[in-house]
Design a protein around this motif. Structure first.
Motif, mmCIF file in Angstrom:
data_model
loop_
_atom_site.group_PDB
_atom_site.id
_atom_site.type_symbol
_atom_site.label_atom_id
_atom_site.label_comp_id
_atom_site.label_asym_id
_atom_site.label_seq_id
_atom_site.Cartn_x
_atom_site.Cartn_y
_atom_site.Cartn_z
ATOM 1 N N ILE A 46 23.082 -12.042 -3.166
ATOM 2 C CA ILE A 46 21.969 -11.415 -2.441
ATOM 3 C C ILE A 46 22.373 -10.072 -1.836
ATOM 4 O O ILE A 46 21.590 -9.131 -1.794
ATOM 5 C CB ILE A 46 21.441 -12.359 -1.334
ATOM 6 N N GLU A 47 23.624 -9.964 -1.390
ATOM 7 C CA GLU A 47 24.105 -8.744 -0.739
ATOM 8 C C GLU A 47 24.402 -7.615 -1.714
ATOM 9 O O GLU A 47 24.743 -6.514 -1.301
ATOM 10 C CB GLU A 47 25.386 -9.045 0.060
ATOM 11 N N LEU A 48 24.258 -7.870 -3.012
ATOM 12 C CA LEU A 48 24.691 -6.890 -4.010
ATOM 13 C C LEU A 48 23.566 -6.026 -4.563
ATOM 14 O O LEU A 48 23.770 -5.277 -5.508
ATOM 15 C CB LEU A 48 25.400 -7.619 -5.170
ATOM 16 N N SER A 49 22.379 -6.109 -3.974
ATOM 17 C CA SER A 49 21.239 -5.281 -4.379
ATOM 18 C C SER A 49 20.974 -5.380 -5.878
ATOM 19 O O SER A 49 20.954 -4.381 -6.600
ATOM 20 C CB SER A 49 21.477 -3.815 -3.984
ATOM 21 N N LEU A 50 20.754 -6.597 -6.338
ATOM 22 C CA LEU A 50 20.469 -6.814 -7.756
ATOM 23 C C LEU A 50 19.095 -6.290 -8.123
ATOM 24 O O LEU A 50 18.172 -6.286 -7.309
ATOM 25 C CB LEU A 50 20.514 -8.304 -8.089
ATOM 26 N N LEU A 51 18.978 -5.879 -9.355
ATOM 27 C CA LEU A 51 17.679 -5.478 -9.883
ATOM 28 C C LEU A 51 16.834 -6.718 -10.162
ATOM 29 O O LEU A 51 15.655 -6.795 -9.820
ATOM 30 C CB LEU A 51 17.890 -4.675 -11.167
ATOM 31 N N ARG A 52 17.468 -7.721 -10.777
ATOM 32 C CA ARG A 52 16.789 -8.978 -11.103
ATOM 33 C C ARG A 52 17.841 -9.958 -11.626
ATOM 34 O O ARG A 52 18.943 -9.567 -11.985
ATOM 35 C CB ARG A 52 15.719 -8.752 -12.170
ATOM 36 N N TYR A 53 17.497 -11.245 -11.677
ATOM 37 C CA TYR A 53 18.364 -12.205 -12.347
ATOM 38 C C TYR A 53 17.551 -12.999 -13.364
ATOM 39 O O TYR A 53 16.359 -13.216 -13.193
ATOM 40 C CB TYR A 53 19.081 -13.127 -11.357
ATOM 41 N N ILE A 54 18.231 -13.373 -14.449
ATOM 42 C CA ILE A 54 17.602 -14.126 -15.532
ATOM 43 C C ILE A 54 18.216 -15.519 -15.552
ATOM 44 O O ILE A 54 19.442 -15.663 -15.604
ATOM 45 C CB ILE A 54 17.840 -13.443 -16.894
ATOM 46 N N VAL A 55 17.381 -16.526 -15.503
ATOM 47 C CA VAL A 55 17.863 -17.907 -15.543
ATOM 48 C C VAL A 55 17.961 -18.367 -17.001
ATOM 49 O O VAL A 55 17.024 -18.200 -17.781
ATOM 50 C CB VAL A 55 16.925 -18.838 -14.752
ATOM 51 N N LYS A 56 19.115 -18.924 -17.360
ATOM 52 C CA LYS A 56 19.311 -19.445 -18.718
ATOM 53 C C LYS A 56 18.382 -20.627 -18.971
ATOM 54 O O LYS A 56 18.058 -21.362 -18.040
ATOM 55 C CB LYS A 56 20.770 -19.870 -18.909
ATOM 56 N N PRO A 57 17.954 -20.827 -20.220
ATOM 57 C CA PRO A 57 18.274 -20.049 -21.426
ATOM 58 C C PRO A 57 17.558 -18.696 -21.435
ATOM 59 O O PRO A 57 16.445 -18.570 -20.920
ATOM 60 C CB PRO A 57 17.777 -20.942 -22.558
ATOM 61 N N ILE A 58 18.213 -17.714 -22.037
ATOM 62 C CA ILE A 58 17.647 -16.365 -22.101
ATOM 63 C C ILE A 58 16.593 -16.317 -23.196
ATOM 64 O O ILE A 58 16.901 -16.537 -24.372
ATOM 65 C CB ILE A 58 18.743 -15.326 -22.384
ATOM 66 N N THR A 59 15.359 -16.019 -22.823
ATOM 67 C CA THR A 59 14.275 -15.879 -23.799
ATOM 68 C C THR A 59 13.809 -14.424 -23.790
ATOM 69 O O THR A 59 14.081 -13.685 -22.835
ATOM 70 C CB THR A 59 13.092 -16.790 -23.436
ATOM 71 N N GLU A 60 13.120 -14.030 -24.837
ATOM 72 C CA GLU A 60 12.621 -12.655 -24.902
ATOM 73 C C GLU A 60 11.699 -12.323 -23.728
ATOM 74 O O GLU A 60 11.841 -11.254 -23.128
ATOM 75 C CB GLU A 60 11.927 -12.401 -26.237
ATOM 76 N N PRO A 61 10.747 -13.198 -23.363
ATOM 77 C CA PRO A 61 9.885 -12.872 -22.213
ATOM 78 C C PRO A 61 10.673 -12.659 -20.919
ATOM 79 O O PRO A 61 10.372 -11.743 -20.154
ATOM 80 C CB PRO A 61 8.961 -14.093 -22.107
ATOM 81 N N LYS A 62 11.684 -13.486 -20.684
ATOM 82 C CA LYS A 62 12.508 -13.324 -19.470
ATOM 83 C C LYS A 62 13.261 -11.998 -19.504
ATOM 84 O O LYS A 62 13.326 -11.275 -18.511
ATOM 85 C CB LYS A 62 13.508 -14.469 -19.349
ATOM 86 N N LEU A 63 13.839 -11.685 -20.657
ATOM 87 C CA LEU A 63 14.607 -10.441 -20.787
ATOM 88 C C LEU A 63 13.702 -9.226 -20.651
ATOM 89 O O LEU A 63 14.027 -8.270 -19.925
ATOM 90 C CB LEU A 63 15.326 -10.419 -22.142
ATOM 91 N N PHE A 64 12.545 -9.254 -21.310
ATOM 92 C CA PHE A 64 11.636 -8.112 -21.260
ATOM 93 C C PHE A 64 11.091 -7.898 -19.851
ATOM 94 O O PHE A 64 10.872 -6.769 -19.422
ATOM 95 C CB PHE A 64 10.484 -8.305 -22.242
ATOM 96 N N ASP A 65 10.875 -8.991 -19.127
ATOM 97 C CA ASP A 65 10.417 -8.887 -17.747
ATOM 98 C C ASP A 65 11.463 -8.170 -16.894
ATOM 99 O O ASP A 65 11.137 -7.303 -16.074
ATOM 100 C CB ASP A 65 10.135 -10.279 -17.185
ATOM 101 N N ALA A 66 12.728 -8.521 -17.101
ATOM 102 C CA ALA A 66 13.815 -7.873 -16.359
ATOM 103 C C ALA A 66 13.957 -6.402 -16.749
ATOM 104 O O ALA A 66 14.200 -5.538 -15.902
ATOM 105 C CB ALA A 66 15.131 -8.614 -16.604
#
Length: 224
Positions: free
Chosen positions: A102-122
């Motif tokens: 949380i302290e690292l100023s992330l842009l986003r996180y993707i929860v596995k399994p990695i799908t195209e919709p999750k990746l494209f959203d990020a």
């Protein structure tokens, strides 16, 4: 993913770190279709070396990796670069890791399994952040767009000449007075800058700025 988004991603470079060979291969193949360059790492140490060498526009990293975890990789990056765009790949079971992240100023996180919709959203989040980074506020609701070299005010758009854009960028970078000597050196380069030419540029630029934004410091130069 629409064609507009594909065009926006095409100029950027991404660093992808993942220790699982199967996942790494599948995601790498997809990223290679989207980005100008993809730098591939199998662990955190290799990822940090590639980051230092190439300074990619985006870092996508798994959290649990040998030698250096994604968390520790992000911490090392943050020591010298507070603006790097980082996306974490995580599993539901890695809650403790995410609390630390949380302290690292992330842009986003993707929860596995990695799908195209999750990746494209990020990746959409990444594009939004990059576009926002090009905008610098000059006054409430007035912005300078360093990518398009324009000034915007609500629905109004003011196109800048090459010298006007350079001048605005100098003022924003220095955040103090820009002397006449600096203006001649940076804007006119090897050419001679007459006072009339400078006054004409300033006169035209003021028409594209909110009133009172550009101030003349008598005998010295200008400041915002």
């Amino acid at each position: 993913m629409d064609e507009k988004m594909l065009k926006k991603l095409a100029p950027y470079r991404v660093l992808y770190a993942e220790d699982e060979a199967g996942v790494r291969k599948n995601v790498y193949e997809l990223l290679s279709l989207l980005f100008k360059e993809v730098y591939l790492a199998t662990d955190g140490d290799e990822a940090y070396t590639l980051f230092v060498q190439h300074k990619p526009d985006l870092i996508i990293t798994d959290i649990k990796m040998p030698h250096l975890s994604g968390i520790d990789l992000a911490k090392k990056i943050r020591q010298n670069d507070q603006k790097a765009h980082i996306i974490f790949i995580t599993a539901y079971t890695e809650v403790d890791f995410m609390l630390e992240a949380i302290e690292l100023s992330l842009l986003r996180y993707i929860v596995k399994p990695i799908t195209e919709p999750k990746l494209f959203d990020a990746l959409e989040k990444f594009l939004q952040a990059k576009e926002k980074a090009h905008l610098q506020e000059l006054a409430p609701s007035w912005y300078y767009d360093s990518l398009q070299k324009i000034i915007t005010h609500e629905s109004d758009i003011y196109e800048l000449t090459k010298k006007e854009a350079k001048f605005i960028e100098l003022l924003l970078q220095k955040d103090s007075i820009i002397s006449y000597e600096e203006i001649e050196q940076k804007l006119w380069e090897s050419e001679y800058m007459s006072l009339n030419a400078l006054r004409l540029m300033i006169k035209n630029l003021r028409k594209k700025l909110p009133e009172g934004t550009l101030k003349n410091i008598q005998g010295i130069g200008y400041k915002l």
